[in-house]
Design an enzyme around this catalytic site. Structure first.
Site: not given
Ligand SMILES: [Fe+2]
Ligand SMILES: [Fe+2]
Length: 390
Positions: A172, A110, A149, A105, A100, A103
């Site tokens: 979104e 999270e 992360h 947020h 993953r 990135h």
């Molecule tokens: Fe994340």
């Protein structure tokens, strides 16, 4: 606090009412809209109409989600599950080596609980401190809003974890992936900023990769590129599965608030185990919405939303529930298998008032008058919290 129109709760106005009001303001119709907006009454009004309870069940594991070579993700944001304004969930699976990508947020922290397999996470804080940690079943991570992360599956089996975000809109408006940014940045900027020659730049992904296949990382974590100069002293990892539970006749609970896990500043988690036939007693949470993910077994959840509104739904593995702050509720375990539920609250402090604690904290004659019971009958009511009734 004023009880005027600026306070939506005091007026029974929903966010949507206010948005409507705002758009009508532009048309010069604000006053009319506010006069006709629905009002919540403090006293019962005969024949008053109330919106029905919003849907509070969503089958996340049965949704299509995103599927790629390195893994998959299914989500329950306000898009799929309108009532869950304050909390969103993602069920993510990574194949061995699946990555993953890097990135952050923008609008949510999270939180995660590992159900199966092992993942290595890396995270950077604004002070430059970084942390790399390995997470297995029962482990939790918390990455504060905006901290960069990435996650990679350590194998040998697929990893499955439940991600929880403290904002129902996180998806979104709020996931920023490194390939998305780099893929939309001019080559001359990338060349100056990253120091890469044109040939290397040409090979970079042009769009967001999200989850990609990768090699299983070495069992002993590599040094970070800058040589681990500054290990984070504020750990992002908590071994929730190892917590000592609070034990009741009908089951047990592990409650993880900020008290136990200091970095977890916006959420509280509860791992709840119900024995067959158990009843999680009637209660409510004064300070938080409640989000539930059913890990195993089945249960019936009933919620009470005032004005005679009650609703019951049956939940099983992969189902998500949402209970608004202050709404009364109880859970009846059903079926021969014990039930395990992952529960999140959008507050770092755990608060609950149960019906038995409340009734015990009142004079017996008042309780008798309230219900039309005799004093002898009132004596039968519990005097201590029941928690999970066997
Ligand atoms: Fe994340
Ligand atoms: Fe609850």
């Amino acid at each position: 606090m004023s009880d005027g129109p600026a306070n939506p709760k005091a007026n029974g106005l929903t966010r949507r009412d206010l948005l409507n009001a705002a758009s009508l303001t532009a048309a010069g119709l604000a006053a009319a809209s506010l006069v006709s907006a629905p009002q919540a009454h403090a006293i019962p009004h005969k024949g008053a109409k109330h919106d029905p309870l919003e849907a509070f069940k969503y089958d996340i594991e049965n949704s299509e989600g995103w599927v790629g070579e390195g893994g998959s993700a299914k989500e329950a944001t306000v898009e799929e599950f309108a009532v869950s304004e304050s909390i969103a969930g993602v069920s993510m699976r990574l194949k061995p080596g699946g990555l993953r990508e890097l990135h952050w947020h923008a609008i949510a922290a999270e939180w995660a609980f590992v159900l199966k397999g092992n993942v290595r996470g890396t995270v950077i804080a604004p002070n430059g401190q970084a942390e790399s940690a390995d997470f297995g079943p029962g482990d939790v991570w918390y990455f504060p809003k905006g901290h960069g992360h990435a996650l990679q599956c350590l194998g040998p089996e697929e990893a499955h974890f439940i991600l929880v975000f403290d904002n129902g809109h996180f998806s979104e408006f709020g996931t920023f992936s490194i390939t998305d940014w780099v893929g939309h940045t001019p080559a001359n900027i990338l060349s100056r900023n990253l120091g890469l020659p044109a040939a290397a730049l040409a090979g970079l992904p042009k769009t967001e990769t999200y989850i990609m296949p990768g090699k299983v990382p070495p069992a002993v974590p590599e040094q970070l590129r800058n040589g681990d100069p500054n290990t984070n002293q504020f750990p992002h990892k908590f071994r929730m599965g190892e917590m000592k539970p609070v034990v009741f006749p009908g089951g047990e609970e592990r409650i993880l608030s900020q008290k136990e896990f200091p970095i977890q500043t916006t959420l509280t988690a509860v791992l709840q185990d119900l024995k067959p036939g158990a009843l999680r007693e009637m209660h409510w949470h004064p300070n938080a919405d409640e989000w539930q993910y059913y890990i195993s077994g089945k249960s019936r959840l009933t919620i009470f939303g005032a004005h005679g509104r009650v609703g019951t739904e049956e939940f099983g593995p992969g189902h998500v529930a949402f209970i608004k702050q202050g709404f009364g509720h109880f859970v009846e375990q059903v079926g021969p298998e014990p039930t395990r539920i992952l529960v999140l609250f959008n507050s770092p402090v755990y608060e609950e008032i149960s019906i038995s604690t409340w009734l015990a904290a009142n004079p017996p004659s008042m309780v008798a008058d309230n219900f039309g019971l005799t004093k002898e009958q009132v004596n039968l009511l519990p005097k201590r919290p029941q928690g999970i009734i066997g």
